[in-house]
Design a protein around this motif. Structure first.
Motif, mmCIF file in Angstrom:
data_model
loop_
_atom_site.group_PDB
_atom_site.id
_atom_site.type_symbol
_atom_site.label_atom_id
_atom_site.label_comp_id
_atom_site.label_asym_id
_atom_site.label_seq_id
_atom_site.Cartn_x
_atom_site.Cartn_y
_atom_site.Cartn_z
ATOM 1 N N GLN A 6 0.825 -1.197 0.000
ATOM 2 C CA GLN A 6 0.000 0.000 0.000
ATOM 3 C C GLN A 6 0.870 1.263 0.000
ATOM 4 N N GLU A 7 1.956 1.228 0.801
ATOM 5 C CA GLU A 7 2.852 2.387 0.860
ATOM 6 C C GLU A 7 3.500 2.649 -0.499
ATOM 7 N N HIS A 8 3.971 1.569 -1.153
ATOM 8 C CA HIS A 8 4.594 1.730 -2.467
ATOM 9 C C HIS A 8 3.567 2.149 -3.520
ATOM 10 N N LYS A 9 2.340 1.658 -3.387
ATOM 11 C CA LYS A 9 1.281 2.079 -4.316
ATOM 12 C C LYS A 9 1.040 3.580 -4.205
ATOM 13 N N GLU A 10 0.965 4.042 -2.960
ATOM 14 C CA GLU A 10 0.730 5.463 -2.753
ATOM 15 C C GLU A 10 1.880 6.289 -3.332
ATOM 16 N N SER A 11 3.133 5.821 -3.071
ATOM 17 C CA SER A 11 4.291 6.539 -3.615
ATOM 18 C C SER A 11 4.269 6.502 -5.138
ATOM 19 N N ARG A 12 3.965 5.344 -5.710
ATOM 20 C CA ARG A 12 3.905 5.201 -7.173
ATOM 21 C C ARG A 12 2.863 6.140 -7.766
ATOM 22 N N ASN A 13 1.683 6.151 -7.160
ATOM 23 C CA ASN A 13 0.607 6.991 -7.686
ATOM 24 C C ASN A 13 0.962 8.472 -7.586
ATOM 25 N N GLU A 14 1.580 8.853 -6.452
ATOM 26 C CA GLU A 14 1.984 10.250 -6.284
ATOM 27 C C GLU A 14 3.028 10.643 -7.324
ATOM 28 N N LEU A 15 4.018 9.741 -7.543
ATOM 29 C CA LEU A 15 5.070 10.024 -8.520
ATOM 30 C C LEU A 15 4.532 10.038 -9.948
ATOM 31 N N ASN A 16 3.613 9.128 -10.248
ATOM 32 C CA ASN A 16 3.009 9.128 -11.583
ATOM 33 C C ASN A 16 2.222 10.416 -11.831
ATOM 34 N N ALA A 17 1.529 10.863 -10.780
ATOM 35 C CA ALA A 17 0.787 12.125 -10.917
ATOM 36 C C ALA A 17 1.756 13.278 -11.143
ATOM 37 N N GLU A 18 2.872 13.259 -10.396
ATOM 38 C CA GLU A 18 3.882 14.306 -10.558
ATOM 39 C C GLU A 18 4.502 14.243 -11.956
ATOM 40 N N ALA A 19 4.798 13.018 -12.410
ATOM 41 C CA ALA A 19 5.371 12.853 -13.748
ATOM 42 C C ALA A 19 4.402 13.337 -14.816
ATOM 43 N N ASN A 20 3.117 13.024 -14.639
ATOM 44 C CA ASN A 20 2.114 13.472 -15.610
ATOM 45 C C ASN A 20 2.075 14.996 -15.684
ATOM 46 N N GLU A 21 2.154 15.621 -14.529
ATOM 47 C CA GLU A 21 2.166 17.090 -14.515
ATOM 48 C C GLU A 21 3.391 17.627 -15.251
ATOM 49 N N LEU A 22 4.554 16.992 -15.001
ATOM 50 C CA LEU A 22 5.779 17.442 -15.672
ATOM 51 C C LEU A 22 5.702 17.238 -17.177
ATOM 52 N N PHE A 23 5.171 16.094 -17.598
ATOM 53 C CA PHE A 23 5.047 15.852 -19.036
ATOM 54 C C PHE A 23 4.031 16.796 -19.666
ATOM 55 N N ASP A 24 3.020 17.173 -18.901
ATOM 56 C CA ASP A 24 2.074 18.174 -19.395
ATOM 57 C C ASP A 24 2.783 19.504 -19.604
ATOM 58 N N GLU A 25 3.695 19.824 -18.667
ATOM 59 C CA GLU A 25 4.482 21.051 -18.824
ATOM 60 C C GLU A 25 5.377 20.968 -20.059
ATOM 61 N N VAL A 26 5.963 19.775 -20.266
ATOM 62 C CA VAL A 26 6.798 19.566 -21.455
ATOM 63 C C VAL A 26 5.989 19.813 -22.722
ATOM 64 N N GLU A 27 4.793 19.236 -22.768
ATOM 65 C CA GLU A 27 3.938 19.418 -23.947
ATOM 66 C C GLU A 27 3.565 20.884 -24.119
ATOM 67 N N GLY A 28 3.375 21.581 -22.970
ATOM 68 C CA GLY A 28 3.049 23.004 -23.048
ATOM 69 C C GLY A 28 4.190 23.802 -23.648
ATOM 70 N N LEU A 29 5.410 23.517 -23.199
ATOM 71 C CA LEU A 29 6.573 24.200 -23.746
ATOM 72 C C LEU A 29 6.761 23.873 -25.229
ATOM 73 N N LYS A 30 6.575 22.621 -25.569
ATOM 74 C CA LYS A 30 6.697 22.231 -26.976
ATOM 75 C C LYS A 30 5.689 22.973 -27.837
ATOM 76 N N SER A 31 4.493 23.117 -27.301
ATOM 77 C CA SER A 31 3.452 23.816 -28.046
ATOM 78 C C SER A 31 3.830 25.270 -28.246
ATOM 79 N N GLU A 32 4.379 25.876 -27.173
ATOM 80 C CA GLU A 32 4.813 27.266 -27.270
ATOM 81 C C GLU A 32 5.925 27.415 -28.296
ATOM 82 N N MET A 33 6.781 26.392 -28.389
ATOM 83 C CA MET A 33 7.914 26.434 -29.321
ATOM 84 C C MET A 33 7.543 25.844 -30.683
ATOM 85 N N GLU A 34 6.265 25.520 -30.834
ATOM 86 C CA GLU A 34 5.767 24.922 -32.069
ATOM 87 C C GLU A 34 6.458 23.592 -32.354
#
Length: 293
Positions: free
Chosen positions: A77-105
């Motif tokens: 359960q502890e590792h699941k929670e850590s995994r889910n938190e990290l995946n959520a954080e990674a998703n946010e970061l990749f969303d930022e990456v896509e945002g920057l890419k979009s800005e840079m065309e």
């Protein structure tokens, strides 16, 4: 089970009507069978106790697996929670990456590796195939266009170090999430193994407990039979004591009667003595025995 054919039976009629010799023999048989049954009961009680101890061992073993399983499930359960938190954080970061890419065309189109591969394929075609002047001109223009697109995208990427850092950070977070996911899988498998072993230990405990219960029933059967033989043995012993007492009373009564008869005879002899009759030696001895002379 107790072999009832070896048991010794005793009825009220036996107690009342059997001779002393018959009752003495019966008492010996009852005593021997009682001792045999007591030994049998003792052995069965020992086996029952061993089985009960084994049952407790299996229950303890199952409990240990239960505790280990629960401990591992908590870690899962502890590792699941850590995994889910990290995946959520990674998703946010990749969303930022896509945002920057979009800005840079850079959001649309192919990445550098794919463009580089296409350029190499076109150059290989130019070098190995026989083309008309028109086809070769078109191919050269296409290669130049791809090279320009490649250089443009590469320049934009190189001009923005934040994007690379963000991508690297996102990939590191995703990698860390994957490590936690791997631990979830490993720990869940281990927890399942302990769960299976717990179930097996409880099953074995139930089987041994059933065996112990059967052995207890056998112990009770042997002990009850032993107690019954002991009670009958005591009844016979009591009857023998009564018979001994009756015989003693009969002997005492016979002695008293004999004394009374001897006394009466002595008194008759003494009366003869007083009347002046001559007494023989035997008569004198009878008087001495009774104290009349």
């Amino acid at each position: 089970m107790v072999d009832e054919s070896k048991n010794v039976e005793l009825t009220d009629d036996d107690i009342e009507n059997d001779s002393k010799g018959q009752l003495i023999k019966k008492a010996g048989q009852l005593r021997d069978r009682r001792n045999e049954l007591n030994q049998m009961a003792s052995e069965r009680a020992s086996k029952r106790d061993d089985l009960n101890a084994k049952t407790r061992e299996k229950v303890d073993e199952a409990q240990e697996h239960r505790e280990k399983r629960d401990e591992l499930n908590e870690q899962v359960q502890e590792h699941k929670e850590s995994r889910n938190e990290l995946n959520a954080e990674a998703n946010e970061l990749f969303d930022e990456v896509e945002g920057l890419k979009s800005e840079m065309e850079l959001g649309e189109g192919k990445d550098l590796e794919e463009l580089e591969e296409e350029i190499e394929q076109l150059e290989f075609k130019q070098q190995t195939e026989v083309l008309s002047s028109e086809e070769e001109r078109e191919l050269i223009e296409k290669i130049e266009s791809k090279r320009e697109e490649y250089a443009d995208r590469k320049e934009k990427l190189e001009d923005n170090g934040d994007l690379e850092e963000l991508v690297e950070e996102a990939e590191e977070v995703r990698s860390e999430a994957s490590q936690h996911h791997q631990k979830v899988t490993e720990l869940a498998d281990e927890a399942q193994e302990h769960h299976n072993r717990m179930i097996e230990a409880y099953r074995e405990a139930d089987d041994v407990r059933d065996e112990a219960d059967d052995m207890h029933d056998s112990f009770v059967e042997a002990q009850e039979a032993a107690d019954r033989h002991h009670e009958d043995f005591v009844r016979v012993q009591k009857r023998l004591r009564e018979m001994d007492k009756q015989e003693e009373e009969q002997r005492k009564s016979a002695r008293d009667q004999k004394k009374e008869e001897a006394k009466e005879e002595a008194e008759e002899i003494y009366q003869k003595f007083k009347d002046g009759e001559t007494l023989d030696t035997e008569d004198l001895m009878k008087l001495q025995k009774t104290g009349l002379l």
